[in-house]
Every structure is written in structure tokens, then in C-alpha cells.
Enzyme design. Structure first.
Site, mmCIF file in Angstrom:
data_model
loop_
_atom_site.group_PDB
_atom_site.id
_atom_site.type_symbol
_atom_site.label_atom_id
_atom_site.label_comp_id
_atom_site.label_asym_id
_atom_site.label_seq_id
_atom_site.Cartn_x
_atom_site.Cartn_y
_atom_site.Cartn_z
ATOM 1 N N GLY A 1 16.633 -30.502 -75.655
ATOM 2 C CA GLY A 1 15.932 -30.035 -76.848
ATOM 3 C C GLY A 1 15.214 -28.709 -76.664
ATOM 4 O O GLY A 1 14.789 -28.357 -75.561
ATOM 5 N N GLN B 1 25.028 -30.462 -73.323
ATOM 6 C CA GLN B 1 25.097 -30.977 -74.691
ATOM 7 C C GLN B 1 25.043 -29.759 -75.605
ATOM 8 O O GLN B 1 23.974 -29.239 -75.916
ATOM 9 C CB GLN B 1 23.950 -31.941 -75.001
ATOM 10 C CG GLN B 1 24.079 -32.585 -76.376
ATOM 11 C CD GLN B 1 22.867 -33.396 -76.799
ATOM 12 O OE1 GLN B 1 21.760 -33.184 -76.290
ATOM 13 N NE2 GLN B 1 23.049 -34.306 -77.739
ATOM 14 N N HIS C 1 -20.939 -11.865 -43.835
ATOM 15 C CA HIS C 1 -20.818 -11.302 -45.167
ATOM 16 C C HIS C 1 -20.101 -9.962 -45.147
ATOM 17 O O HIS C 1 -20.113 -9.229 -44.157
ATOM 18 C CB HIS C 1 -22.193 -11.124 -45.841
ATOM 19 C CG HIS C 1 -23.314 -10.872 -44.887
ATOM 20 N ND1 HIS C 1 -24.463 -11.630 -44.871
ATOM 21 C CD2 HIS C 1 -23.452 -9.972 -43.883
ATOM 22 C CE1 HIS C 1 -25.262 -11.193 -43.914
ATOM 23 N NE2 HIS C 1 -24.673 -10.194 -43.309
ATOM 24 N N ALA D 1 -21.920 -7.328 -40.913
ATOM 25 C CA ALA D 1 -21.602 -7.015 -42.305
ATOM 26 C C ALA D 1 -20.884 -5.680 -42.403
ATOM 27 O O ALA D 1 -21.220 -4.723 -41.706
ATOM 28 C CB ALA D 1 -22.884 -6.983 -43.128
#
EC number: 2.7.7.23
Length: 455
Positions: free
Chosen positions: A11, A73, A360, A377
Site C-alpha cells: 500500500g 502486487q 573542560h 582546559a
């Protein structure tokens, strides 16, 4: 006797208002039809016939590498016509299980019960009782035995009062099924070949017709529009969340968790709100996962913590490791035992050794970092020269000062210290202190420029 599964997926799904074939719309990051295929495999299918029509190229691009028999189909003339297209692939001795590509929540346990309910050479149909059966085919019984199914548009007033409905899912003997399909007629209100008409044929032939029912009606609901698709998504997520809780996870709010794959959890796992878990994810005991985290194809060790809004993809966290908040572990990243990365740290194809930390604002790519290392950092491993990636090796107990660039390939020896603001372009020996900063200058009497007045 082989189990031959026929999945109807031809479908278009006009009400979806989409160029994507209906069965390819996703539930939990996986197409509806893939859910059905996976369930078919889990009940021991020997062959799967996929009846397709609209969107053939898209279907084959998504599903093409799987072991499926593709059955076209060309015209959508009803469910009976769809199943009949697979006749050439059905053996006389096969048990044929008929499923639907837009009914993704059907459970293996339900299908196993249906197959178990089928008598030798009998027909078994999956039914469900609904308070409001509007729109569904009704199960017609005489003396409690199924004698047929009548569609809503063809039903009498008496039949419309029946609340046992047909789900469309059934198990049939191959030889008889092919014979029944050959007798179907489109002489009905819809002008289609109804698969349901074979039930009356089976009764006429004296075939034993048995029924089974799912644990929940949601298992047999399909999606014809995006509202129904969203409802199925919520039902799937509720079921997946319940499974996690039964396995030992505490969910801060089960309604605010998205599971899009296969998840294994240990005991006493805590998962906060708005977490997304995708792919194959393994979570150990006593793990904490913060709000908004995203976990994709990863392994999380016992007592680890993923803090809020961190992303872990194709990566590993060892025992007692932690990441975040706002950390990103990209493919190939690994935190060893008790290692930690903090906010705005990104890792890719890199290993951070036991007890090492990058608190960080760092990028660590293509790196092997030992134990007890401190990454300051702003540190960056400069791994790409514009053409190729190169490796950075940082051995045990190294201290890397803030705002340091390590230009790969480079190796930093054990216990070395890199001064803040350094750019390291060559290997550093064990225990050395390396500083590459420009000497600080003090300029007295210097005047800051004055802004010109705006005209």
C-alpha cells in the site's frame, strides 16, 4: 513442515501524506515493516514473502540486503489478491503465517500462541474484542464455532453488534490456502478480493477453525496516518520503558524516555528525563544517566555516570568513569576505569586511561592517554594535517597545562609537564618540563587606542 511468512506491504498510505511508502515510516527509529520482519524471524520463519507495490525502489534500498522473497502486487485489489501473488512461493505442506507491514507491534509470543492454536491442516485466526468495533470485519460464530468473517460495509445490523473483530493475521495450511485464494470473488461493496472470505470457505470444507487473541489490542493496531503512527510510537515506548523497569532501571519519568534499539540494563540504574537510547546499548549496575543524554551503540560500565546533555556514540565508559555535563564521546572513544571528561570535552578514536581527567573545553582525537593524566582546559590534539590523521601518545602521570596544542604525531613521556599555552611539535622525554610560550613583555607608557566618535 516449513513456516512461510507472507507480509503485506504494497500500500501507498495516502493518508500519511508522504512520498515514503507507508510501511517505511518509523517506530522507534526502525521502519514498521522491519519490526514485522524481525518478529517473523523470532518465531522461526523458514521463508519470508514480502508483497510490495508502491515505492518499490525505496523499499528495496532499505530492505534489499535481507533474506526476503520479493513478490510484486502491481495492482492493489485487496488482501486476498495480495496474498495470492505469493502462491508460487508457497509449498503445499507449508504453514503460511500472514502478517501486515503496517502492524509493527505484534509480539512473537502472540504469533507463537496463534501457531500453537492451529490444528493439523487447520486454519487459525487472530481476533480481538473491542468495545467499539466500528470499521473492522466481524467474526461470525455459530454454536461458538467460527463460520466466517463479514466486513463492516457488508455486515447486517445483527452482525454489526458483534464486538469480536478480525485482525487479518492468520495461519493457514499452504495447499488449502492456495485453493481458497483461487476461489475468491470481488463481488462485494469494496470490489476487492477479501482474504477474510477464505474463513467461510474453510468452514464449508470442514476445516477446523481456531482462534487466538493478543495480550493487548495495541499489538494489532495499524497506522494509516501520522496521528496513529504517533500513538503506536507511544505504545511502543511505554512497553519498552516497562521492560527496563522490570530489569532493574529507575526511570524518573517513563513517559519521557525514548528507546530506539536494544537495551540491556543492570540493577539500580537511574535514568533521568528526556534521555534517548538508540542502537545496541549495554548499561551496567548502579549507572546514573542524566537528563537529556543521548546514548548510541555504546557500553557503560558499573557505577559510571553520564551527566546531563552528554552524547555517547559508539564509545565505552569503564567502571566508575564519568562524562559531562555537555560532553561528547564520538566513535572509538573510551574512558577507562575512574576516568573523567567534563563539560564541552570532545573525544574521538581516543582512550583516556585509568584515573585520567579532562575537566573542560578540550578536544582529544586520535590519542592514547595513559593513567593519572591531567588534561588542562583548552587542550587540543592537532591530529589532522589536511590530508591524514596522526596519533598523539600521552604516557602515565603527565600534566598538560591549559590551552596546550599537541601537534601529532607526538609522544609525551611519563611524568612530563607541559606548561600552559604551549604548542608541542616534537616528542617530550620522561619527566621533562616543556614550555613554548613567547616571553612576556611589559610595555610601560602604552596608551590604549581611543574610539573615533560616530559621525
Amino acid at each position: 513442515m516449513a513456516l512461510n511468512v507472507v507480509i503485506l506491504a504494497a500500500g501507498k498510505g495516502t493518508r500519511m501524506r508522504s512520498e515514503l511508502p507507508k510501511v517505511l515510516h518509523p517506530i522507534a527509529h526502525k521502519s514498521m515493516v522491519q519490526h514485522v520482519i524481525d518478529t517473523a524471524h523470532s518465531v522461526g520463519s523458514d521463508a519470508i514473502q514480502l508483497v510490495y507495490g508502491y515505492g518499490a525502489e525505496k523499499l528495496q534500498s532499505v530492505l534489499g540486503e535481507q533474506q526476503l522473497n520479493w513478490v510484486l502486487q502491481a495492482e492493489q485489489l485487496g488482501t486476498g489478491h495480495a496474498v495470492a501473488q505469493a502462491n508460487d512461493n508457497i509449498g503445499d505442506d507449508d504453514t503460511v503465517l500472514i502478517l501486515y507491514g503496517d502492524v509493527p507491534l505484534i509480539q512473537a509470543s502472540t504469533l507463537e500462541a496463534l501457531l500453537a492454536a492451529r490444528e493439523d491442516n487447520g486454519l487459525a485466526i487472530l481476533t480481538v474484542n473491542l468495545a467499539n468495533p466500528m470499521g473492522y470485519g466481524r467474526i461470525v460464530r455459530e454454536a461458538n464455532k467460527v463460520v466466517g468473517i463479514v466486513e463492516q460495509k457488508d455486515a447486517s445490523a445483527e452482525q454489526l453488534a458483534i464486538n469480536e473483530i478480525n485482525t487479518g493475521i492468520m495461519a493457514a495450511p499452504g495447499k488449502q490456502l492456495k485453493a481458497w485464494l483461487g476461489q475468491l470473488s470481488s463481488d462485494n461493496a469494496q470490489g476487492e478480493y477479501y482474504l477474510t472470505d477464505i474463513v467461510a470457505m474453510a468452514h464449508k470444507d470442514g476445516v477446523e477453525i481456531t482462534t487466538a487473541q493478543p495480550e493487548s489490542a495495541i499489538e494489532v493496531e495499524g497506522a494509516n496516518n501520522r496521528v496513529q503512527l504517533a500513538q503506536l510510537e507511544r505504545a511502543y515506548q511505554a512497553r519498552a520503558a516497562e521492560k527496563l523497569m522490570l530489569e532493574g532501571a529507575n526511570l524518573r519519568d517513563p513517559a519521557r524516555l525514548d528507546i530506539r534499539g536494544d537495551v540491556t540494563v543492570g540493577m539500580d540504574v537511574m535514568i533521568d528525563i528526556n534521555v534517548i537510547i538508540q542502537g545496541k546499548v549495554t548499561i551496567g549496575n548502579n549507572v546514573t544517566i542524566g537528563a537529556g543524554a543521548i546514548l548510541i551503540d555504546c557500553e557503560i560500565g558499573d557505577n559510571a555516570e553520564i551527566k546531563p546533555y552528554s552524547i555517547v556514540e559508539n564509545a565505552k565508559l569503564g567502571v566508575e568513569a564519568s562524562a559531562g555535563p555537555f560532553a561528547r564521546l564520538r566513535p572509538g572513544a573510551e574512558l577507562k576505569r575512574d576516568a573523567h571528561i567534563g563539560n564541552f570535552v570532545e573525544m574521538k578514536k581516543a582512550v583516556l586511561g585509568e584515573g585520567s581527567k579532562a575537566g573542560h573545553l578540550a578536544y582529544i582525537g586520535d590519542a592514547q592517554i595513559g593513567c593519572g593524566v591531567n588534561i588542562g582546559a583548552g587542550t587540543i590534539t592537532c591530529n589532522y594535517d589536511g590530508a591524514n590523521k596522526h596519533l598523539t601518545v600521552i604516557e602515565d602521570n603527565v600534566f598538560v597545562g591549559s590551552d596546550t596544542q599537541l601537534v601529532a604525531p607526538v609522544t609525551i613521556g611519563k611524568g612530563a609537564t607541559l606548561g600552559a599555552g604551549s604548542t608541542i611539535t616534537s616528542n617530550v622525554a620522561e619527566g621533562e618540563l616543556v614550555i613554548t610560550r613567547v616571553k612576556q613583555r611589559h610595555l610601560t607608557g602604552w596608551a590604549r587606542p581611543v574610539k573615533k566618535p560616530k559621525s
